[in-house]
Design a protein around this motif. Structure first.
Motif, PDB file in Angstrom:
ATOM      1  N   UNK A 403       0.841  -1.193   0.000  1.00 19.58           N
ATOM      2  CA  UNK A 403       0.000   0.000   0.000  1.00 19.58           C
ATOM      3  C   UNK A 403       0.880   1.248   0.000  1.00 19.58           C
ATOM      4  N   UNK A 404       0.517   2.236  -0.805  1.00 17.78           N
ATOM      5  CA  UNK A 404       1.306   3.460  -0.935  1.00 17.78           C
ATOM      6  C   UNK A 404       0.813   4.499   0.073  1.00 17.78           C
ATOM      7  N   UNK A 405       1.725   4.961   0.945  1.00 13.71           N
ATOM      8  CA  UNK A 405       1.399   6.011   1.906  1.00 13.71           C
ATOM      9  C   UNK A 405       1.614   7.396   1.311  1.00 13.71           C
ATOM     10  N   UNK A 406       2.727   7.568   0.597  1.00 13.50           N
ATOM     11  CA  UNK A 406       3.074   8.864   0.007  1.00 13.50           C
ATOM     12  C   UNK A 406       3.362   8.670  -1.473  1.00 13.50           C
ATOM     13  N   UNK A 407       2.664   9.448  -2.292  1.00 20.53           N
ATOM     14  CA  UNK A 407       2.842   9.395  -3.740  1.00 20.53           C
ATOM     15  C   UNK A 407       3.477  10.713  -4.177  1.00 20.53           C
ATOM     16  N   UNK A 408       4.773  10.681  -4.477  1.00 21.61           N
ATOM     17  CA  UNK A 408       5.499  11.898  -4.815  1.00 21.61           C
ATOM     18  C   UNK A 408       5.712  12.005  -6.315  1.00 21.61           C
ATOM     19  N   UNK A 409       5.974  13.240  -6.755  1.00 22.39           N
ATOM     20  CA  UNK A 409       6.241  13.486  -8.168  1.00 22.39           C
ATOM     21  C   UNK A 409       7.505  14.332  -8.248  1.00 22.39           C
ATOM     22  N   UNK A 410       8.495  13.895  -9.032  1.00 22.96           N
ATOM     23  CA  UNK A 410       9.778  14.574  -9.113  1.00 22.96           C
ATOM     24  C   UNK A 410       9.900  15.438 -10.355  1.00 22.96           C
ATOM     25  N   UNK A 411      10.531  16.607 -10.187  1.00 26.25           N
ATOM     26  CA  UNK A 411      10.728  17.537 -11.296  1.00 26.25           C
ATOM     27  C   UNK A 411      12.170  18.037 -11.283  1.00 26.25           C
ATOM     28  N   UNK A 412      12.879  17.913 -12.399  1.00 28.50           N
ATOM     29  CA  UNK A 412      14.217  18.481 -12.538  1.00 28.50           C
ATOM     30  C   UNK A 412      14.077  19.991 -12.736  1.00 28.50           C
ATOM     31  N   UNK A 413      14.657  20.764 -11.853  1.00 25.67           N
ATOM     32  CA  UNK A 413      14.467  22.217 -11.888  1.00 25.67           C
ATOM     33  C   UNK A 413      15.800  22.940 -12.077  1.00 25.67           C
ATOM     34  N   UNK A 414      15.806  24.009 -12.877  1.00 27.13           N
ATOM     35  CA  UNK A 414      17.022  24.801 -13.091  1.00 27.13           C
ATOM     36  C   UNK A 414      17.204  25.827 -11.985  1.00 27.13           C
ATOM     37  N   UNK A 415      18.377  26.473 -11.917  1.00 29.80           N
ATOM     38  CA  UNK A 415      18.544  27.575 -10.959  1.00 29.80           C
ATOM     39  C   UNK A 415      17.579  28.711 -11.292  1.00 29.80           C
ATOM     40  N   UNK A 416      17.164  29.446 -10.266  1.00 29.04           N
ATOM     41  CA  UNK A 416      16.268  30.588 -10.452  1.00 29.04           C
ATOM     42  C   UNK A 416      16.774  31.751  -9.608  1.00 29.04           C
ATOM     43  N   UNK A 417      16.893  32.922 -10.228  1.00 28.17           N
ATOM     44  CA  UNK A 417      17.223  34.148  -9.507  1.00 28.17           C
ATOM     45  C   UNK A 417      16.330  35.258 -10.042  1.00 28.17           C
ATOM     46  N   UNK A 418      16.353  36.384  -9.370  1.00 26.85           N
ATOM     47  CA  UNK A 418      15.556  37.518  -9.829  1.00 26.85           C
ATOM     48  C   UNK A 418      16.033  37.999 -11.193  1.00 26.85           C
TER      49      UNK A 418
END
Length: 623
Positions: A403-418
């Motif tokens: 049984x699955x307790x936590x279902x996560x979703x992963x995303x590759x993210x780039x650096x972010x600045x103003x």
């Protein structure tokens, strides 16, 4: 031939088997390696094919102490082309049809392919697609000089000794391998043609990289079965976590290629002194550390494909899953030196049976070392080194449904600045209402600097469920299936986890490793309202205002990127706009009459920039 009395092939396939030069049917796993090397006494073998009178080299195979190292002669063949799938039949599909792309019927090429196979020495491999217990009878028909491919398939799928099989064996899916057609018919491109007939799912693989066919092609077959029967094979890894206090929790981690599925089953990476670097500020170069003296025990369940068969489900409870594969296609680009990932390195270096290594340097009779990645033509290491690891070699692996307790979703993210805003505005964890969890599975960002496939520019979508590149049917059907699945398993929590970067911090896969430890220790405890804060972007659900692991607090800048001096509210909002525009663009294709009424309501919320409360009104959140 004995094989024709053991496996019931259609008449035209029977003619291929009858007329070919020879047929080899491996009975034991030990049969594959000598065939892959062209003989029991050979340590090297070059896989070549006659293409218009010229011999073209496709791959080099080397015998190592711990298995077989395979290296393709072209950089292009060392990773999967995401646009390789072509549909040949007339059944409903949203994918390119052979007829439309090539302006002719596939039947002629099908006949030519079978005629070419009938002139070869062949290897036939019977297996079960989808695992030993729930698998469908299947077979590979390939030239015997491509036995390394057959060996890889036998590691990924449940290979069987046909002499020991009881009852009739009637394949529901057959893979036909014909490498030279890549050059003669497809301008050197990786192409896999899927042909769904009433009685059989045919797959014509016109290239030797196993990703599009032996791996993802079989996945496409399972998705086709599920689309017709009303269930899903999720693109996910899964792991059972046992805390130091013997509490157990199961994570299922979904996402596009490079989204951290294999990493979810890995131990947390540490510095030589045992400390954990959970983030480094790219502007100041300052590193931030965490100590976890006694980490949780990991019991891997699945690496990439998860069966969510309806026979295992209880409506309104947690999602129940099991592995859909017999082996894992592990990317090891992050292992750049000895000691990076000891758990896997020990298995790879001293396996109890030979392994298949792809895009990793191999020296005859020496040990293949997974951190010695093949060098591409531009002088840089190949970003997609792989090892095919049979799950039976993995310690503590879980084979029964969980049984699955936590279902996560992963995303590759780039650096972010103003100054340079991007969609890298996700905090270490975002808690999602079920409606938003479904929305993220529709758009499935392929993400930043993906090493698994050929390069793409900017943020793109892997498509519905993050498995769309492997589907032969209709995307709206899968959108409806995923929403129904989420509605029927509301006791499972949904979270969104970035990797690589959080704002201006480099984090790698630390967010999912730390969240694994944190949520496992919390178990089923509910979050206090003051700790679960609505994200500044409603598309990101909730974030944590504070997070403590083993008595140590994670910096708020990692939890809420808008608090970073380098990002600020302006940088965050501009990044949120980039993310919102991307999601709105991607969901437009699902806004069709066939989408369920609830699905249409969720899409309307997104398109109208609705507040978080609107998503909660559609499907409540049990946190």
């Amino acid at each position: 031939m004995a094989i024709l009395s053991q496996i019931q092939f259609p008449e035209d396939i029977t003619r291929v088997i009858t007329n070919c030069k020879s047929v080899t049917v491996p009975k034991e796993r030990s049969d594959f390696v000598p065939l892959a090397l062209g003989g029991a006494d050979s340590d090297r073998f070059e896989v070549c094919y006659d293409v218009g009178g010229t011999m073209v080299s496709e791959a080099n195979v080397v015998r190592c102490k711990n298995g077989v190292a395979v290296n393709y002669t072209e950089d292009y063949m060392r990773r999967r082309d995401p646009d390789c799938l072509i549909v040949a039949d007339e059944q409903p599909t949203d994918k390119p049809r052979y007829q439309d792309v090539y302006k002719k019927d596939f039947s002629a090429l099908r006949e030519d392919t079978l005629a070419w196979l009938a002139q070869q020495d062949l290897i036939v491999v019977p297996f079960l697609a989808g695992g030993r217990d729930n698998g469908y009878q299947a077979a590979l028909i390939a030239p015997v000089n491509a036995t390394f491919f057959a060996c890889g398939l036998a590691g990924l799928q449940h290979f069987i000794n046909i002499d020991e099989h009881k009852g009739p064996f009637v394949p529901k899916v057959i893979i036909f391998l014909a490498p030279p057609f890549r050059h003669t018919h497809f301008d050197g491109k990786q192409i896999v043609v899927h042909n769904r007939t009433p009685d059989m799912y045919e797959m014509f693989s016109y290239n030797l990289y196993p990703g599009p066919s032996a791996k993802k092609g079989i996945y496409g077959f399972l998705l086709d079965i599920g689309e017709r029967e009303g269930w899903v094979t999720a693109h996910a890894s899964a792991v059972k976590i046992i805390t130091p206090y013997e509490n157990e929790i199961v994570f299922m981690h979904e996402g596009a290629s490079g989204g951290g599925k294999s990493e979810m089953c890995e131990s947390i990476h540490r510095e030589p002194d045992g400390k954990i670097v959970y983030g480094q500020n790219l502007a100041t170069k300052e590193k931030f550390y965490l100590n976890i003296e006694e980490p949780c025990e990991l019991c891997p369940v699945a690496d990439d494909m998860v069966l969510c068969h309806p026979d295992m489900q209880t409506v309104g409870k947690r999602l129940v899953i099991k592995d859909a594969e017999d082996g894992w296609f592990l990317r090891v680009d992050h292992i750049k030196e000895y000691g990076t990932e000891p758990f896997h390195e020990k298995i790879f270096t001293h396996p109890s049976e030979p392994l298949i290594f792809l895009n990793i340097q191999g020296v005859p009779t020496a040990t293949c070392l997974v951190w010695e990645h093949t060098i591409d033509s531009d002088g840089t290491p190949c970003p997609n080194p792989r090892v095919i690891l049979p799950r039976r070699l993995v310690p503590r692996v879980v084979s029964e449904p969980v049984e699955v307790d936590v279902r996560s979703f992963g995303v590759r993210t780039p650096p972010c600045t103003a100054e340079l805003p991007t969609y890298g505005i996700l905090g270490m964890v975002q808690f999602l209402p079920p409606a938003l969890a479904w929305l993220w599975r529709l758009v499935a960002p392929r993400g930043h600097n993906n090493p698994s496939i050929i390069e793409t520019e900017g943020i793109t979508s892997e498509g519905v469920g993050s498995y769309w590149p492997f589907v032969t049917g209709k995307m709206v059907n899968h959108a409806n299936l995923l929403l129904e699945q989420i509605r029927n398993s509301l006791a499972t929590r949904f979270v969104l986890i970035p990797n690589q970067h959080i704002g201006c911090y480099k984090v790698g896969f630390m967010p999912q490793w730390i969240m694994r430890e944190y949520l496992a220790r919390r178990g089923s405890a509910k979050f206090k309202q003051e700790h679960l804060v609505p994200a500044r972007s409603s598309l990101l659900g909730y974030c944590l205002d504070q997070l403590k692991v083993d008595g140590q607090y994670i910096r708020k800048a990692i939890l809420r990127p808008e608090t970073q001096a380098e990002v600020g509210l302006e940088g965050y909002d501009r990044g949120a706009k980039i993310l919102s525009n991307f999601i709105k663009r991607e969901i437009a294709k699902f806004n069709v009459p066939e989408l369920s009424s609830m699905g249409q309501e969720i899409l309307a919320c997104c398109l109208n920039d609705a507040p978080l409360e609107e998503y909660l009104r559609i499907i409540p959140m049990r946190y």
